[in-house]
Design a protein around this motif. Structure first.
Motif, PDB file in Angstrom:
ATOM      1  N   VAL A  15     -25.140  -2.578  11.623  1.00 43.39           N
ATOM      2  CA  VAL A  15     -25.598  -3.774  12.340  1.00 43.39           C
ATOM      3  C   VAL A  15     -26.968  -3.531  12.960  1.00 43.39           C
ATOM      4  O   VAL A  15     -27.885  -4.355  12.815  1.00 43.39           O
ATOM      5  CB  VAL A  15     -24.570  -4.188  13.420  1.00 43.39           C
ATOM      6  N   LEU A  16     -27.129  -2.403  13.641  1.00 44.90           N
ATOM      7  CA  LEU A  16     -28.424  -2.108  14.263  1.00 44.90           C
ATOM      8  C   LEU A  16     -29.530  -1.928  13.230  1.00 44.90           C
ATOM      9  O   LEU A  16     -30.668  -2.364  13.440  1.00 44.90           O
ATOM     10  CB  LEU A  16     -28.307  -0.858  15.145  1.00 44.90           C
ATOM     11  N   LEU A  17     -29.198  -1.297  12.102  1.00 45.21           N
ATOM     12  CA  LEU A  17     -30.178  -1.129  11.033  1.00 45.21           C
ATOM     13  C   LEU A  17     -30.613  -2.486  10.484  1.00 45.21           C
ATOM     14  O   LEU A  17     -31.808  -2.730  10.279  1.00 45.21           O
ATOM     15  CB  LEU A  17     -29.604  -0.263   9.911  1.00 45.21           C
ATOM     16  N   GLY A  18     -29.655  -3.380  10.276  1.00 46.48           N
ATOM     17  CA  GLY A  18     -29.983  -4.717   9.782  1.00 46.48           C
ATOM     18  C   GLY A  18     -30.880  -5.478  10.733  1.00 46.48           C
ATOM     19  O   GLY A  18     -31.836  -6.138  10.319  1.00 46.48           O
ATOM     20  N   VAL A  19     -30.596  -5.388  12.018  1.00 45.39           N
ATOM     21  CA  VAL A  19     -31.424  -6.072  13.021  1.00 45.39           C
ATOM     22  C   VAL A  19     -32.829  -5.472  13.052  1.00 45.39           C
ATOM     23  O   VAL A  19     -33.827  -6.193  13.109  1.00 45.39           O
ATOM     24  CB  VAL A  19     -30.757  -6.009  14.411  1.00 45.39           C
ATOM     25  N   ALA A  20     -32.930  -4.147  13.009  1.00 49.78           N
ATOM     26  CA  ALA A  20     -34.242  -3.492  13.035  1.00 49.78           C
ATOM     27  C   ALA A  20     -35.057  -3.849  11.792  1.00 49.78           C
ATOM     28  O   ALA A  20     -36.262  -4.146  11.891  1.00 49.78           O
ATOM     29  CB  ALA A  20     -34.073  -1.977  13.144  1.00 49.78           C
ATOM     30  N   GLY A  31     -29.053 -10.512   6.856  1.00 47.55           N
ATOM     31  CA  GLY A  31     -27.875 -10.614   5.993  1.00 47.55           C
ATOM     32  C   GLY A  31     -27.049  -9.337   5.997  1.00 47.55           C
ATOM     33  O   GLY A  31     -25.820  -9.385   5.842  1.00 47.55           O
ATOM     34  N   LEU A  32     -27.686  -8.196   6.180  1.00 45.37           N
ATOM     35  CA  LEU A  32     -26.955  -6.926   6.252  1.00 45.37           C
ATOM     36  C   LEU A  32     -26.033  -6.913   7.470  1.00 45.37           C
ATOM     37  O   LEU A  32     -24.878  -6.505   7.383  1.00 45.37           O
ATOM     38  CB  LEU A  32     -27.936  -5.750   6.300  1.00 45.37           C
ATOM     39  N   SER A  33     -26.536  -7.385   8.594  1.00 44.09           N
ATOM     40  CA  SER A  33     -25.710  -7.461   9.804  1.00 44.09           C
ATOM     41  C   SER A  33     -24.594  -8.488   9.647  1.00 44.09           C
ATOM     42  O   SER A  33     -23.471  -8.266  10.104  1.00 44.09           O
ATOM     43  CB  SER A  33     -26.575  -7.821  11.016  1.00 44.09           C
ATOM     44  N   VAL A  34     -24.904  -9.603   8.997  1.00 47.43           N
ATOM     45  CA  VAL A  34     -23.880 -10.623   8.739  1.00 47.43           C
ATOM     46  C   VAL A  34     -22.783 -10.048   7.855  1.00 47.43           C
ATOM     47  O   VAL A  34     -21.587 -10.233   8.119  1.00 47.43           O
ATOM     48  CB  VAL A  34     -24.504 -11.880   8.099  1.00 47.43           C
ATOM     49  N   PHE A  35     -23.166  -9.330   6.801  1.00 43.80           N
ATOM     50  CA  PHE A  35     -22.185  -8.710   5.917  1.00 43.80           C
ATOM     51  C   PHE A  35     -21.296  -7.733   6.678  1.00 43.80           C
ATOM     52  O   PHE A  35     -20.070  -7.720   6.510  1.00 43.80           O
ATOM     53  CB  PHE A  35     -22.893  -7.987   4.763  1.00 43.80           C
ATOM     54  N   ALA A  36     -21.892  -6.909   7.528  1.00 45.05           N
ATOM     55  CA  ALA A  36     -21.118  -5.939   8.304  1.00 45.05           C
ATOM     56  C   ALA A  36     -20.145  -6.652   9.246  1.00 45.05           C
ATOM     57  O   ALA A  36     -18.985  -6.252   9.366  1.00 45.05           O
ATOM     58  CB  ALA A  36     -22.045  -5.021   9.094  1.00 45.05           C
ATOM     59  N   ASN A  39     -17.300  -8.143   7.257  1.00 43.97           N
ATOM     60  CA  ASN A  39     -16.414  -7.077   6.798  1.00 43.97           C
ATOM     61  C   ASN A  39     -15.517  -6.573   7.933  1.00 43.97           C
ATOM     62  O   ASN A  39     -14.341  -6.274   7.715  1.00 43.97           O
ATOM     63  CB  ASN A  39     -17.215  -5.928   6.192  1.00 43.97           C
ATOM     64  N   MET A  40     -16.054  -6.493   9.148  1.00 42.08           N
ATOM     65  CA  MET A  40     -15.241  -6.069  10.286  1.00 42.08           C
ATOM     66  C   MET A  40     -14.143  -7.088  10.585  1.00 42.08           C
ATOM     67  O   MET A  40     -13.002  -6.711  10.898  1.00 42.08           O
ATOM     68  CB  MET A  40     -16.118  -5.859  11.518  1.00 42.08           C
ATOM     69  N   ILE A  41     -14.465  -8.374  10.465  1.00 39.90           N
ATOM     70  CA  ILE A  41     -13.471  -9.416  10.710  1.00 39.90           C
ATOM     71  C   ILE A  41     -12.356  -9.356   9.672  1.00 39.90           C
ATOM     72  O   ILE A  41     -11.170  -9.386  10.009  1.00 39.90           O
ATOM     73  CB  ILE A  41     -14.132 -10.808  10.738  1.00 39.90           C
ATOM     74  N   GLN A  42     -12.729  -9.242   8.391  1.00 41.01           N
ATOM     75  CA  GLN A  42     -11.690  -9.194   7.362  1.00 41.01           C
ATOM     76  C   GLN A  42     -10.863  -7.922   7.475  1.00 41.01           C
ATOM     77  O   GLN A  42      -9.668  -7.940   7.248  1.00 41.01           O
ATOM     78  CB  GLN A  42     -12.262  -9.402   5.956  1.00 41.01           C
ATOM     79  N   ALA A  43     -11.466  -6.810   7.869  1.00 43.68           N
ATOM     80  CA  ALA A  43     -10.716  -5.562   8.037  1.00 43.68           C
ATOM     81  C   ALA A  43      -9.714  -5.667   9.186  1.00 43.68           C
ATOM     82  O   ALA A  43      -8.640  -5.083   9.129  1.00 43.68           O
ATOM     83  CB  ALA A  43     -11.671  -4.396   8.278  1.00 43.68           C
ATOM     84  N   ALA A  44     -10.060  -6.433  10.211  1.00 34.69           N
ATOM     85  CA  ALA A  44      -9.149  -6.618  11.335  1.00 34.69           C
ATOM     86  C   ALA A  44      -7.882  -7.358  10.907  1.00 34.69           C
ATOM     87  O   ALA A  44      -6.793  -7.074  11.404  1.00 34.69           O
ATOM     88  CB  ALA A  44      -9.846  -7.390  12.454  1.00 34.69           C
TER      89      ALA A  44
END
Length: 67
Positions: A15-20, A31-36, A39-44
């Motif tokens: 997430v931090l890498l995507g924002v940077a 989009g990288l942060s959105v994907f992460a 993915n966290m929501i679906q994993a939950a």
């Protein structure tokens, strides 16, 4: 460190890498942060996490959430 903590640390780094990258190079990197996040929501809900599977193969000890 358990798989659970490794997954959280990895997701946070992604997430931090995507924002940077979005800040310094192109807004499309958000989009990288959105994907992460998705993915966290679906994993939950499903318990399926590709990162947890990879960490398990690397020999990281299991935690409670991802076995």
């Amino acid at each position: 460190m358990t798989i659970d903590r490794m997954v959280l640390a990895f997701a946070g780094c992604v997430v931090l890498l995507g924002v940077a990258l979005a800040h310094f190079f192109s807004p499309w990197w958000i989009g990288l942060s959105v994907f992460a996040g998705l993915n966290m929501i679906q994993a939950a809900f499903t318990g399926f996490c590709p990162a947890a599977m990879a960490f398990k193969k690397l020999g990281i000890k299991p935690g409670v959430a991802f076995r």
